[in-house]
Design a protein around this motif. Structure first.
Motif, short mmCIF file in Angstrom:
data_model
loop_
_atom_site.label_atom_id
_atom_site.label_comp_id
_atom_site.label_asym_id
_atom_site.label_seq_id
_atom_site.Cartn_x
_atom_site.Cartn_y
_atom_site.Cartn_z
N ALA A 1 48.93 53.93 18.95
CA ALA A 1 47.86 54.42 19.83
C ALA A 1 47.05 55.49 19.11
O ALA A 1 45.81 55.50 19.18
CB ALA A 1 48.45 54.96 21.13
N ARG A 2 47.71 56.39 18.40
CA ARG A 2 46.99 57.43 17.65
C ARG A 2 46.15 56.82 16.53
O ARG A 2 45.03 57.23 16.30
CB ARG A 2 47.98 58.44 17.07
CG ARG A 2 48.26 59.57 18.05
CD ARG A 2 48.97 60.69 17.37
NE ARG A 2 50.40 60.40 17.54
CZ ARG A 2 51.37 60.90 16.81
NH1 ARG A 2 51.10 61.70 15.82
NH2 ARG A 2 52.62 60.60 17.06
N GLN B 1 39.01 54.18 16.07
CA GLN B 1 37.83 54.14 16.95
C GLN B 1 36.92 55.33 16.65
O GLN B 1 35.70 55.20 16.61
CB GLN B 1 38.25 54.17 18.42
CG GLN B 1 38.77 52.87 18.93
CD GLN B 1 39.21 52.97 20.40
OE1 GLN B 1 39.23 54.06 20.96
NE2 GLN B 1 39.54 51.84 20.97
N ASN B 2 37.52 56.49 16.45
CA ASN B 2 36.73 57.69 16.16
C ASN B 2 36.05 57.57 14.81
O ASN B 2 34.92 58.05 14.62
CB ASN B 2 37.60 58.95 16.19
CG ASN B 2 38.02 59.32 17.60
OD1 ASN B 2 37.42 58.87 18.57
ND2 ASN B 2 39.04 60.13 17.70
N PRO C 1 29.49 56.77 15.36
CA PRO C 1 28.62 57.73 14.67
C PRO C 1 28.83 59.13 15.21
O PRO C 1 29.13 59.33 16.38
CB PRO C 1 27.21 57.21 14.98
CG PRO C 1 27.36 56.23 16.09
CD PRO C 1 28.78 55.81 16.16
N SER C 2 28.65 60.13 14.38
CA SER C 2 28.81 61.52 14.78
C SER C 2 27.62 61.97 15.62
O SER C 2 26.49 61.62 15.33
CB SER C 2 28.89 62.46 13.56
OG SER C 2 29.95 62.06 12.74
N ALA C 3 27.86 62.75 16.61
CA ALA C 3 26.80 63.19 17.50
C ALA C 3 26.15 64.46 17.05
O ALA C 3 26.50 65.28 16.36
CB ALA C 3 27.30 63.37 18.90
#
Length: 180
Positions: free
Chosen positions: A166-167, A173-174, A178-180
């Motif tokens: 899960a981690r 996924q992270n 894209p970075s915000a």
């Protein structure tokens, strides 16, 4: 109660709790009540023995000892010396040679002692069967407890692997966003 027995009873392939041997049911009951199963076979046998069985054991223990053989040999030798030399000299020998009364006494002792020793040997074989049964219960409990521990360890490993997956899934996924 039955719900706790079912997973353990399933460890006996193809048998329901009612189909288990008394020893197997006893093991399941002890596991459920969290009581120890190990018992001393000698103590259990002594609890179950009758007065006659305990007496037979004592007679066999005395009759099968070197002290008995030595004391009995001294008594026999004394009997023969008394009746052949000492008492014969005064004409008081009550069992002169060939010692017929002594033969009768020895035959009587042998006739009584042999069945008593056989009873003790039978009791010893009962003790051996009881010890084997108790050993079986302890071994079975140990085996079941080891199987339960394996299941717990396997479940803990599976849960840990699920958490790691899960981690890793969250990290993947992270990484893909894209970075915000």
């Amino acid at each position: 109660m039955a719900s706790q027995h079912n997973p353990l009873a399933r460890m006996f392939p193809g048998r329901h709790r009612q189909a288990l041997d008394p020893e197997e049911r006893n093991v399941l009951d002890k596991i459920e009540s969290k009581l120890p199963i190990a018992r001393d076979a000698a103590d259990v046998a002594d609890e179950r023995s009758t007065y006659g069985q305990r007496l037979a054991d004592k007679v066999a223990a005395v009759g099968g000892s070197w002290s008995f053989i030595i004391v009995f040999a001294i008594i026999l030798l004394g009997w023969m010396l008394l009746n052949s030399n000492i008492l014969t000299h005064w004409g008081l020998a009550f069992d002169p040679y060939p010692f017929i009364f002594l033969n009768l006494m020895l035959s009587t002792v042998a006739a009584i002692q042999a069945p008593v020793i056989m009873m003790s040997q039978n009791r010893q074989s009962q003790k051996d069967r009881l010890a084997a049964s108790l050993d079986y219960e302890v071994n079975l409990r140990t085996e079941l407890e080891i199987l339960r521990l394996h299941e717990k360890i396997d479940m803990a490993i599976a849960e840990r692997l699920d958490r790691i997956e899960a981690r890793l899934g969250l990290a993947a996924q992270n990484d893909g966003q894209p970075s915000a």
